[in-house]
Design an enzyme around this catalytic site. Structure first.
Site, PDB file in Angstrom:
ATOM      1  N   HIS A 158      66.516  85.249  42.046  1.00  0.00           N
ATOM      2  CA  HIS A 158      65.406  85.594  41.158  1.00  0.00           C
ATOM      3  C   HIS A 158      64.117  85.379  41.938  1.00  0.00           C
ATOM      4  O   HIS A 158      64.138  84.789  43.019  1.00  0.00           O
ATOM      5  CB  HIS A 158      65.431  84.672  39.927  1.00  0.00           C
ATOM      6  CG  HIS A 158      65.340  83.241  40.327  1.00  0.00           C
ATOM      7  ND1 HIS A 158      66.446  82.433  40.478  1.00  0.00           N
ATOM      8  CD2 HIS A 158      64.291  82.478  40.693  1.00  0.00           C
ATOM      9  CE1 HIS A 158      66.071  81.242  40.897  1.00  0.00           C
ATOM     10  NE2 HIS A 158      64.763  81.244  41.039  1.00  0.00           N
ATOM     11  N   HIS A 174      58.594  84.500  46.654  1.00  0.00           N
ATOM     12  CA  HIS A 174      59.765  84.297  47.507  1.00  0.00           C
ATOM     13  C   HIS A 174      61.038  84.320  46.679  1.00  0.00           C
ATOM     14  O   HIS A 174      61.029  83.954  45.510  1.00  0.00           O
ATOM     15  CB  HIS A 174      59.674  82.943  48.239  1.00  0.00           C
ATOM     16  CG  HIS A 174      59.833  81.773  47.336  1.00  0.00           C
ATOM     17  ND1 HIS A 174      58.802  81.307  46.545  1.00  0.00           N
ATOM     18  CD2 HIS A 174      60.906  80.993  47.047  1.00  0.00           C
ATOM     19  CE1 HIS A 174      59.234  80.291  45.834  1.00  0.00           C
ATOM     20  NE2 HIS A 174      60.515  80.073  46.113  1.00  0.00           N
TER      21      HIS A 174
HETATM   22  O1  3AM Z   1      64.469  79.274  43.348  1.00  0.00           O
HETATM   23  P1  3AM Z   1      63.074  78.879  43.707  1.00  0.00           P
HETATM   24  O2  3AM Z   1      62.960  78.096  44.953  1.00  0.00           O
HETATM   25  O3  3AM Z   1      62.102  80.003  43.637  1.00  0.00           O
HETATM   26  O4  3AM Z   1      62.537  75.435  43.786  1.00  0.00           O
HETATM   27  C1  3AM Z   1      62.895  75.513  42.424  1.00  0.00           C
HETATM   28  C2  3AM Z   1      63.366  76.890  42.004  1.00  0.00           C
HETATM   29  O5  3AM Z   1      62.571  77.882  42.587  1.00  0.00           O
HETATM   30  C3  3AM Z   1      61.657  75.373  41.573  1.00  0.00           C
HETATM   31  O6  3AM Z   1      61.956  76.023  40.357  1.00  0.00           O
HETATM   32  C4  3AM Z   1      63.015  76.938  40.530  1.00  0.00           C
HETATM   33  C5  3AM Z   1      64.161  76.568  39.628  1.00  0.00           C
HETATM   34  O7  3AM Z   1      64.601  75.285  39.887  1.00  0.00           O
HETATM   35  N1  3AM Z   1      61.323  73.995  41.295  1.00  0.00           N
HETATM   36  C6  3AM Z   1      62.164  72.984  41.031  1.00  0.00           C
HETATM   37  N2  3AM Z   1      61.456  71.853  40.803  1.00  0.00           N
HETATM   38  C7  3AM Z   1      60.147  72.162  40.927  1.00  0.00           C
HETATM   39  C8  3AM Z   1      58.936  71.441  40.810  1.00  0.00           C
HETATM   40  N3  3AM Z   1      58.918  70.151  40.491  1.00  0.00           N
HETATM   41  C9  3AM Z   1      60.061  73.531  41.259  1.00  0.00           C
HETATM   42  N4  3AM Z   1      58.891  74.153  41.449  1.00  0.00           N
HETATM   43  C10 3AM Z   1      57.766  73.403  41.309  1.00  0.00           C
HETATM   44  N5  3AM Z   1      57.783  72.099  41.006  1.00  0.00           N
END
Ligand code: 3AM
Length: 186
Positions: free
Chosen positions: A41, A127
């Site tokens: 996603h 990304h």
């Molecule tokens: O799949 P991506 O990397 O785009 O990295 C986590 C993931 O994004 C991000 O939210 C998505 C679902 O988990 N994520 C997890 N914890 C986070 C946080 N504390 C976060 N992004 C920002 N702050």
């Protein structure tokens, strides 16, 4: 006890592009633990853990929001967070459509703020996470080995996704889907 749900908002991949990207990346060396293509996603906004009432409120706000029209993106090159020499996340970026995706993320942010979610202070970085790397690795050679993908995709839908953390990594389940406006397609 209040049950908390770990939520985030993402732009959905179309099924065709999910398959085409998976096929394109089959021969590519991806270090770390790969994210299952079914879970791919484009994250627009991580929300975090919220209770049922807050979850209902933000669904209502996203539903009422003007999230704008559909738009096209073009997939680009590999990249890494926080940096190539010490990467913990390997991702696929965009060659075209970053500004439109950032505008969509901003509209999502506005809707979440209206629902009482605390403001995001980190800059938006378009990304698609391909793998998570522990311990961190130098992935410079991996990044250079792959030409920009160039595949195009229409961003038609925004998803509210629940993340279930587990030992095997996170499992994602869509909670709600919000269609972007067809009439504004470019
Ligand atoms: O799949 P991506 O990397 O785009 O990295 C986590 C993931 O994004 C991000 O939210 C998505 C679902 O988990 N994520 C997890 N914890 C986070 C946080 N504390 C976060 N992004 C920002 N702050």
């Amino acid at each position: 006890m209040v049950a908390l749900r770990r939520l985030f908002v993402a732009a959905a991949l179309t099924t065709e592009v999910r398959h085409a990207l998976a096929a394109t990346l089959v021969g590519v060396a991806v270090p770390g633990r790969r994210v299952d293509p079914a879970n791919w996603h484009l994250t627009l906004r991580f929300i975090g853990e919220v209770g049922e009432v807050e979850a209902d409120r933000l669904v209502g706000s996203l539903d009422q929001a003007d999230l704008g029209g559909r738009f096209r993106i073009r997939w680009g090159s590999l990249g890494a967070f926080p940096r190539a020499k010490k990467a913990t996340v390997l991702w696929l970026g965009l060659q075209e459509g970053s500004a439109e995706l950032a505008a969509l993320a901003s509209r999502v942010e506005t809707a979440l703020l209206a629902a009482g979610v605390a403001a995001e202070d980190r800059p938006f970085r378009p990304h698609l996470t391909l793998s998570r790397i522990r311990p961190p690795q130098d992935v410079s050679a991996h990044l250079e080995a792959v030409d920009p993908i160039g595949l195009r995709m229409s961003v038609d839908r925004v998803l509210l996704i629940e993340s279930h953390l587990g030992r095997e990594g996170a499992r994602y389940s869509p909670v709600e889907s919000f269609d972007l406006d067809q009439r504004q397609r470019r």
